[in-house]
Write a protein that holds these residues in place. Sequence first.
Motif, PDB file in Angstrom:
ATOM      1  N   PRO A   1       5.406   2.419  -2.740  1.00 16.85           N
ATOM      2  CA  PRO A   1       4.565   1.917  -1.648  1.00 16.85           C
ATOM      3  C   PRO A   1       4.033   0.512  -1.989  1.00 16.85           C
ATOM      4  N   ARG A   2       3.883  -0.289  -0.959  1.00 19.15           N
ATOM      5  CA  ARG A   2       3.352  -1.650  -1.130  1.00 19.15           C
ATOM      6  C   ARG A   2       1.819  -1.598  -1.050  1.00 19.15           C
ATOM      7  N   VAL A   3       1.180  -2.108  -2.098  1.00 18.87           N
ATOM      8  CA  VAL A   3      -0.274  -1.982  -2.236  1.00 18.87           C
ATOM      9  C   VAL A   3      -0.912  -3.376  -2.166  1.00 18.87           C
ATOM     10  N   GLY A   4      -2.021  -3.438  -1.436  1.00 24.42           N
ATOM     11  CA  GLY A   4      -2.855  -4.650  -1.414  1.00 24.42           C
ATOM     12  C   GLY A   4      -4.261  -4.304  -1.875  1.00 24.42           C
ATOM     13  N   VAL A   5      -4.759  -5.018  -2.898  1.00 21.60           N
ATOM     14  CA  VAL A   5      -6.081  -4.744  -3.472  1.00 21.60           C
ATOM     15  C   VAL A   5      -7.028  -5.874  -3.049  1.00 21.60           C
ATOM     16  N   PHE A   6      -8.204  -5.483  -2.531  1.00 16.74           N
ATOM     17  CA  PHE A   6      -9.195  -6.449  -2.064  1.00 16.74           C
ATOM     18  C   PHE A   6     -10.533  -6.124  -2.743  1.00 16.74           C
ATOM     19  N   VAL A   7     -10.917  -6.954  -3.718  1.00 12.37           N
ATOM     20  CA  VAL A   7     -12.079  -6.670  -4.571  1.00 12.37           C
ATOM     21  C   VAL A   7     -13.256  -7.550  -4.140  1.00 12.37           C
ATOM     22  N   ASP A   8     -14.352  -6.909  -3.716  1.00  7.70           N
ATOM     23  CA  ASP A   8     -15.607  -7.619  -3.417  1.00  7.70           C
ATOM     24  C   ASP A   8     -16.379  -7.763  -4.729  1.00  7.70           C
ATOM     25  N   VAL A   9     -16.124  -8.864  -5.459  1.00  9.01           N
ATOM     26  CA  VAL A   9     -16.685  -9.048  -6.801  1.00  9.01           C
ATOM     27  C   VAL A   9     -18.206  -9.028  -6.761  1.00  9.01           C
TER      28      VAL A   9
END
Length: 430
Positions: free
Chosen positions: A276-284
Amino acid sequence: MEVSEIETFFRTSDILIESGDFAEIVWALLTDQRTAVVEHGYKLLNTTYESIKVGYTNGYENLINREQSETIAVQNTDNLETESQPSVHSDREFEQLERQLADSRANYVSLEKQHNRLNQQRAFLLEENKGLKTKADAYQNNEKRLKELEQENERLHEQVAQHTETRAELQQLAAEREHLLAEKERLTEQLKGYDQIRAAKEGFSADLKLVEEAIYKGHQEIEEFQTSLDSYFDALEGSHQTARGALAQIRQTLTYLDTPQPSEGEAGYPMTSEQPRVGVFVDVQNMFYAAKDRFGRRVDYIKLLDLIVGPRYLMVAYAYVVQIPEINQSSFLSLLEHNGYTIKSKDLRLRGDGSAKGDWDVGIAVDVVSMLGSLDVVILASGDGDFCPLAELIKQQDKRVEVVAFEHNTSMDLQQIADQFFPIGDELLI
């Protein structure tokens, strides 16, 4: 003295002469400053003189005629009486006539003396009048000269005032000149210092040129070293990605082997040959303050990325950072970049009321929606409840949404909407 009084003197000149006041009155007239009064004095004096002269002449002639008549009468009487009276009476009358003649002569002499005295007084008065006229002319000349001198004095006063003003201006100019001379000396000293600095600068220029050449060579060497270092890091990153993929595959395999397989009809995440294609979005920002406030520690973002991605294919990993001017985050951001993250940064903004704004809620939502077509799984590293509508939208698009955050700091609605929630524990803190 009024004109009516002068006219009275004309009519009573004989009385004035007899009283002895004539000379004083005429003197007062002749010494008066008024021209008309002086002229009346002259007229009175001349008129009186002529009248006295005529009176003297007529009186003397009358006296002689009277004496002759009396003599003739006496002679006639004597002739008559001679005939009738004795000669004794004739002798007595003759003596009487002689006495009268002597008295007349004495009166004539007295009148002549008085006439001479008056002539002398008249001459004296005329001379005195000439002197007074001379004095009057001199007085008028003096008054005229005095006026001229007063005008000259006023002119001199004006010149003195002008000279005083000019002197004050000259003194001011002298003070300004002294100030300018002092300023000139100061500037001269500064120019000397500037000349010394210029000479030193010329000396330094040659040295600086040598230093610049050395720096240029050093930059070239540094660029060559940087190029080789970048090549080394690229190779190292490739090795790291390969190792991380292998490690994730091993972990996933171990997890799969240790986890009971769901029976037919149960929900789960199937393992297929296509990752699966994963996108990670981190609110630092959200993760940083949650870890600091509760644990006083920091999140290990490298371990976090490895754990949440697993054996799946990582399409993109965004780290959203808010830059604070007082904090230097360059080393931290460099670490994230070298471990698979793409940095998105914005500066902290101050509002007019003194509060600050620095969140990425809208930016994260825009990026997720824009990339949703190329992703199978969206992983939100944030516990902010504002992402609930975004999570619902992702699920409506038949995409999987996962949330990783601190359980105490994560919205319950967001946990329920997410397909899977990964609570951060002690193993992801440093």
